[in-house]
Enzyme design. Structure first.
Site, PDB file in Angstrom:
ATOM      1  N   ASP A  14      37.647   9.128  12.124  1.00 28.05           N
ATOM      2  CA  ASP A  14      37.917   7.700  12.310  1.00 28.05           C
ATOM      3  C   ASP A  14      36.649   6.861  12.226  1.00 28.05           C
ATOM      4  OD1 ASP A  14      40.573   8.270  12.667  1.00 28.05           O
ATOM      5  OD2 ASP A  14      40.593   7.952  14.822  1.00 28.05           O
TER       6      ASP A  14
ATOM      7  N   ASN B 213      43.997  15.472  11.576  1.00 32.30           N
ATOM      8  CA  ASN B 213      44.544  15.867  10.276  1.00 32.30           C
ATOM      9  C   ASN B 213      43.495  15.752   9.182  1.00 32.30           C
ATOM     10  OD1 ASN B 213      47.077  14.048  11.613  1.00 32.30           O
ATOM     11  ND2 ASN B 213      47.460  16.196  11.162  1.00 32.30           N
TER      12      ASN B 213
ATOM     13  N   HIS C 277      46.299  11.440  11.442  1.00 31.82           N
ATOM     14  CA  HIS C 277      45.359  11.105  12.507  1.00 31.82           C
ATOM     15  C   HIS C 277      44.033  11.807  12.239  1.00 31.82           C
ATOM     16  CE1 HIS C 277      48.522   9.219  14.840  1.00 31.82           C
ATOM     17  NE2 HIS C 277      49.288  10.242  14.493  1.00 31.82           N
ATOM     18  N   ASP C 278      43.038  11.470  13.016  1.00 30.88           N
ATOM     19  CA  ASP C 278      41.694  12.018  12.875  1.00 30.88           C
ATOM     20  C   ASP C 278      41.709  13.542  12.701  1.00 30.88           C
ATOM     21  OD1 ASP C 278      38.624  11.018  13.621  1.00 30.88           O
ATOM     22  OD2 ASP C 278      39.002  13.100  14.191  1.00 30.88           O
TER      23      ASP C 278
END
Length: 184
Positions: A112, A85, A82-83
């Site tokens: 993102d 990470n 995800h963003d």
């Protein structure tokens, strides 16, 4: 169903890629498309027969944009993330705090949208410009972790130049200057 604010005014189609009919719909659409944006991990589209080799054979002008977290190769390529990470792995997350505090995630806009989406869009625009000259499409590989690392390169370089060398939260643009801070 609520419409996404970024999707207002755009036509869209929902396709079930787990069915042969859905894969065929995407294949037919790609034959006429200028750009295809693929958001899956490496190998997913190839397993469905929708990889760049297959689709660009039918439409050599196609710009095939791959937007992933970690790119098409390397040890992290097959991993989901995800963003936050991508921010942590790129080193950007550590910039969003004061000395001694834990980082505060900047919602999901940095990796993102900026590191992934905006750099992918820039790659697509560059490929379309080149296609206008050469007539040939291209494959664009945009990895969010690479994009975030690129966006933070100014800060990393500034540290070596002495501009951004103080502890976090005490530099010119990270809250260390009274004119670049938040107040109640």
């Amino acid at each position: 169903v609520r419409a996404c604010a970024a999707c207002v005014g755009k036509r869209s189609i929902a396709v079930n890629l787990k069915k042969a009919e859905g894969v065929d719909i995407v294949r037919r659409l790609a034959e006429q498309a200028d750009v295809l944006i693929e958001p899956y991990r490496p190998g997913v589209m190839e397993r469905m027969g929708l990889g760049p080799a297959e689709l660009m054979a039918a439409n050599p002008r196609l710009v095939y944009a791959r937007l992933t977290g970690f790119g098409q190769s390397g040890p992290l390529a097959p991993r989901a993330a995800h963003d936050i990470n991508y921010l942590a792995i790129s080193g950007a997350l550590s910039m969003f705090c004061r000395t001694g505090d834990r980082p505060l995630p900047p919602v999901n806009i940095l990796a993102d949208f900026a590191g992934g989406g905006m750099l992918c869009a820039m790659g697509i625009m560059s490929a379309l410009l080149e296609r206008a000259r050469s007539g040939a499409g291209q494959v664009i590989d945009s990895a969010m972790v690479d994009g975030v690392a690129y966006l933070t390169s100014f800060v990393h370089k500034s540290g070596h130049l002495g501009i951004w060398s103080n502890p976090r939260g005490s530099n010119l643009l990270d809250g260390g200057a009274p004119f670049y801070d938040t107040y109640r």
